[in-house]
Design an enzyme around this catalytic site. Structure first.
Site, PDB file in Angstrom:
ATOM      1  N   PRO A   1      73.424  75.588  47.693  1.00  0.00           N
ATOM      2  CA  PRO A   1      74.432  76.634  47.873  1.00  0.00           C
ATOM      3  C   PRO A   1      74.093  77.645  48.962  1.00  0.00           C
ATOM      4  CG  PRO A   1      73.216  76.932  45.817  1.00  0.00           C
ATOM      5  CD  PRO A   1      72.847  75.584  46.349  1.00  0.00           C
ATOM      6  N   ASN A   2      75.127  78.090  49.618  1.00  0.00           N
ATOM      7  CA  ASN A   2      75.096  79.132  50.667  1.00  0.00           C
ATOM      8  C   ASN A   2      74.525  78.643  51.999  1.00  0.00           C
ATOM      9  OD1 ASN A   2      76.181  81.271  49.012  1.00  0.00           O
ATOM     10  ND2 ASN A   2      74.243  81.223  47.909  1.00  0.00           N
TER      11      ASN A   2
ATOM     12  N   ARG B   1      74.365  83.849  57.870  1.00  0.00           N
ATOM     13  CA  ARG B   1      73.815  84.416  56.635  1.00  0.00           C
ATOM     14  C   ARG B   1      72.421  84.989  56.898  1.00  0.00           C
ATOM     15  NH1 ARG B   1      71.028  80.668  52.009  1.00  0.00           N
ATOM     16  NH2 ARG B   1      70.729  82.319  50.489  1.00  0.00           N
TER      17      ARG B   1
ATOM     18  N   TYR C   1      67.013  83.490  57.791  1.00  0.00           N
ATOM     19  CA  TYR C   1      67.326  82.058  57.841  1.00  0.00           C
ATOM     20  C   TYR C   1      67.576  81.526  59.259  1.00  0.00           C
ATOM     21  CZ  TYR C   1      67.721  82.669  52.816  1.00  0.00           C
ATOM     22  OH  TYR C   1      67.454  82.949  51.499  1.00  0.00           O
TER      23      TYR C   1
ATOM     24  N   GLU D   1      60.877  68.597  49.823  1.00  0.00           N
ATOM     25  CA  GLU D   1      61.575  69.863  49.571  1.00  0.00           C
ATOM     26  C   GLU D   1      61.378  70.752  50.796  1.00  0.00           C
ATOM     27  OE1 GLU D   1      60.008  71.793  46.059  1.00  0.00           O
ATOM     28  OE2 GLU D   1      60.844  73.730  46.631  1.00  0.00           O
TER      29      GLU D   1
ATOM     30  N   ARG E   1      58.333  86.253  49.785  1.00  0.00           N
ATOM     31  CA  ARG E   1      59.546  87.001  49.439  1.00  0.00           C
ATOM     32  C   ARG E   1      59.475  87.489  47.985  1.00  0.00           C
ATOM     33  NH1 ARG E   1      64.568  83.594  51.297  1.00  0.00           N
ATOM     34  NH2 ARG E   1      65.579  85.607  50.878  1.00  0.00           N
TER      35      ARG E   1
HETATM   36  C1  DQA Z   1      65.969  78.865  50.667  1.00  0.00           C
HETATM   37  C2  DQA Z   1      65.155  79.856  49.836  1.00  0.00           C
HETATM   38  C3  DQA Z   1      65.821  80.120  48.495  1.00  0.00           C
HETATM   39  O1  DQA Z   1      65.038  81.042  47.737  1.00  0.00           O
HETATM   40  C4  DQA Z   1      67.191  80.739  48.712  1.00  0.00           C
HETATM   41  O2  DQA Z   1      67.842  80.928  47.481  1.00  0.00           O
HETATM   42  C5  DQA Z   1      68.029  79.959  49.654  1.00  0.00           C
HETATM   43  C6  DQA Z   1      67.413  79.321  50.827  1.00  0.00           C
HETATM   44  C7  DQA Z   1      65.402  78.679  52.078  1.00  0.00           C
HETATM   45  O3  DQA Z   1      65.804  77.723  52.729  1.00  0.00           O
HETATM   46  O4  DQA Z   1      64.606  79.477  52.535  1.00  0.00           O
HETATM   47  O5  DQA Z   1      69.230  79.912  49.524  1.00  0.00           O
HETATM   48  O6  DQA Z   1      65.943  77.603  50.020  1.00  0.00           O
END
Ligand code: DQA
Length: 203
Positions: free
Chosen positions: A63-64, A71, A76, A152, A161
């Site tokens: 998501p996102n 974003r 990111y 991953e 973070r």
């Molecule tokens: C993320 C890190 C996650 O904690 C976060 O919720 C994301 C992006 C990253 O790519 O750094 O949405 O997976």
């Protein structure tokens, strides 16, 4: 389908990807006899028939991540998801692999795609589960069921973070974990995947 009984299964020439019309004795329907078959290609949102028989590298984005580039760019980066996927696709296909990328904001869509990897040509998965990293036992279970090696990836360094980002439901199942390298992390994961699959093919 069989004209006598439309419920009878489709016939597909998977070697050539052609979908011929042909006549043969219908063995499946109760009436039997000559029936005209026409193979049809089903494409729906739930099910895509793999035309390519090549082993596939599947990239899954949680998501996102559709918002990448806009974003929180200080965290990111400014590279869009489309740019990331295009670079990965070119590299994977040049190395002779099929490629698929999926992004969803819905947990169920990701779970269903991972489940489908049990039976399709997916040979390796690169996944950024995004926020589901820290919450989704269900997506973890789907990847475990798929039984395909996966890496991953996180764009940001999740260990630098908020404390809740330090725990992942995926890392102990993963072949490896890459975080903090921005979009480059996906490219590094793909390099590994290609080498891994080439070694497997050779040996
Ligand atoms: C993320 C890190 C996650 O904690 C976060 O919720 C994301 C992006 C990253 O790519 O750094 O949405 O997976």
């Amino acid at each position: 389908s069989c004209f006598t009984n439309p419920a009878v299964s489709i016939q597909i020439n998977t070697k050539t990807g052609h979908f011929p019309h042909y006549r043969r004795k219908c063995t499946s329907c109760p009436i039997g006899g000559k029936a005209r078959f026409q193979a049809r290609l089903f494409i729906s949102t739930e099910f895509k028939l793999p035309l390519s028989m090549k082993p596939a590298i599947l990239v899954m984005h949680g998501p996102n991540l559709n918002l990448l580039g806009r974003r929180e760019p200080e965290i990111y980066g400014r590279t869009t998801l489309a740019d990331i996927n295009a670079g990965l696709q070119a590299r994977a296909e040049a190395a002779g692999f099929a490629f698929e990328a999926v992004q969803s904001n819905a947990e169920a869509v990701l779970i269903e795609r991972a489940q489908a990897a049990m039976a399709d040509h997916t040979a390796f998965i690169i996944i950024n589960p995004a926020a589901y990293t820290h919450t989704s036992v269900a997506l973890r279970d789907a990847l475990a069921a798929a039984g395909k090696p996966f890496i991953e990836v996180h764009l940001s360094n999740v260990h630098a973070r908020e404390p809740f980002r330090r725990h992942s439901y995926f890392s102990d199942l993963a072949q490896g974990v890459i975080c903090g390298l921005g979009a480059h992390g996906y490219a590094a994961a793909l390099d590994f995947a290609i080498e891994y699959l080439q070694q497997k093919q050779a040996g």
